[in-house]
Design an enzyme around this catalytic site. Structure first.
Site, PDB file in Angstrom:
ATOM      1  N   LYS A   1      -1.120  16.211 -25.252  1.00  0.00           N
ATOM      2  CA  LYS A   1      -0.875  15.299 -25.999  1.00  0.00           C
ATOM      3  C   LYS A   1      -2.030  15.624 -26.737  1.00  0.00           C
ATOM      4  CE  LYS A   1      -2.946  10.207 -26.437  1.00  0.00           C
ATOM      5  NZ  LYS A   1      -2.437   9.110 -26.009  1.00  0.00           N
TER       6      LYS A   1
ATOM      7  N   GLU B   1      -5.442  16.414 -23.386  1.00  0.00           N
ATOM      8  CA  GLU B   1      -5.541  15.514 -25.107  1.00  0.00           C
ATOM      9  C   GLU B   1      -6.250  16.003 -25.592  1.00  0.00           C
ATOM     10  OE1 GLU B   1      -5.795  11.643 -25.647  1.00  0.00           O
ATOM     11  OE2 GLU B   1      -5.446  11.721 -27.430  1.00  0.00           O
TER      12      GLU B   1
END
Ligand code: 13P
Length: 340
Positions: free
Chosen positions: A217, A175
């Site tokens: 993500k 992420e």
């Protein structure tokens, strides 16, 4: 099919997405302050118990990301949370980074820490029932930032973390979050997100991370919250998808979005618009929201045990709307219909 591939595919199965409940101590305190609840080990446990034991949540939530403390806690009935999740058909995940810290020589920028001792922690987390992990890097848009130095340092750490996860049999969620809080235009967000993702995938490639066993993500491509020029749902969807096509290899198992402080219904509408496009995307596009799934439930709960059923209903409702958004089948009318 390997375990890692199976887990990665299950996390982005059609109609499902991820619920992030991995707020660190300072973050959960901030959320609890907003409802005037004191953050203690027991209030945190009670709140996470509410989220985890929501009836039927496994219909639209594939996995939940827990915080270290939560993975060691149990339901009111004494069932370890990881066991309660697997009984509900939900895969247990764990946040393994140790937070974003200031970069001394790069003012205004952050580097995420937590690589030292990570291998040993991953072994322990797997034994506690985790099957996937999350590491969040923070990229800030501002005057002259992000710098190459910041993008490189964070991409390298993300790749090192991802390699360690795969070594230990956990699916890494990587992420790199480009923050949405500044006054930048959507075009600037596009430019920074593209640079961030290209740097990330170069590092993942150099460190030989298996893309089929990994989930990205990312933030949506969106105007900063302080930008006077806000854009339409369609524009956010179109720019986000275009940016991903330019920078993410098709081999990646799936892409999930963080909500980044967007209003709950808007985050759902954005995801839906991406999945309602005529073209079929190379990856499933799904959600891994924290605030956009939890906020309505958090407010209803307010720390009061009597409000737990109503709060769980609100969480289930948001998850269901987002489940439809992964299929491009969400409509604003569902907000009333499904809640009824
Ligand atoms: P938000 O959806 O609240 O941005 O949180 C998602 C998340 O897990 C950020 O790391």
């Amino acid at each position: 099919m390997s375990d890692l591939r199976q887990t990665a595919e299950a996390l982005v199965a059609p109609g499902k997405g991820i619920l992030a409940i991995d707020e660190s101590f300072p973050s959960i305190k901030k959320r609890f302050d907003s409802i005037h609840v004191v953050s203690t080990e027991e209030t945190r446990r009670a709140y996470r118990d509410l989220l985890i034991t929501t009836q039927g949540i496994g219909e639209c939530v594939s996995g939940m990301i827990l915080f270290d403390e939560t993975l060691r806690q149990s339901t009111a009935a004494g069932i370890p949370f990881a066991k309660a999740l697997s009984d509900a058909g939900v895969i247990t995940g764990i946040k393994v980074d140790q937070g974003a810290k200031d970069m001394f020589f790069l003012a205004g920028e952050k580097i995420t820490e937590g690589l030292d001792g990570l291998r040993e922690r991953l072994i322990e987390y797997r034994n506690l029932g985790a099957r996937f992990a999350k590491w969040r890097a923070v990229i800030t848009i501002g005057n002259g930032i992000p710098t190459r130095g910041c993008l490189n340092a964070n991409a390298s750490a993300l790749a090192r973390y991802a390699a360690l996860c795969q070594e230990q049999g956990l699916v890494p969620i990587v992420e790199p979050e480009v923050l949405m809080d500044a006054d930048n235009s959507i075009e600037r967000c596009y430019e920074v997100t593209e640079a961030t993702l290209r740097r990330l995938f170069q590092n993942l490639y150099e460190q030989r991370v298996v893309l089929e066993h990994l989930i990205l993500k990312t933030n949506m491509v969106i105007a900063g919250k302080q930008c006077p020029q806000q854009t339409s749902v369609e524009e956010v969807a179109e720019m986000s998808v275009r940016c991903l096509y330019q920078s993410v290899p098709a081999a990646v198992a799936g892409i999930v979005f963080l909500s980044g402080g967007q209003k709950a219904e808007l985050a759902t509408a954005h995801l839906n618009a991406m999945n309602a496009m005529a073209m079929k995307h190379p990856w499933p596009l799904s959600f891994s929201y924290g605030r956009a799934l939890q906020d309505p439930a958090l407010k209803i709960w307010g720390g009061k045990p009597d409000n737990v059923p109503a709060a769980q209903k609100a969480l289930h409702h948001r998850a269901k709307c987002n489940g439809f958004a992964t299929l491009g089948k969400y409509t604003p009318a569902m907000e009333q219909q499904l809640a009824a």
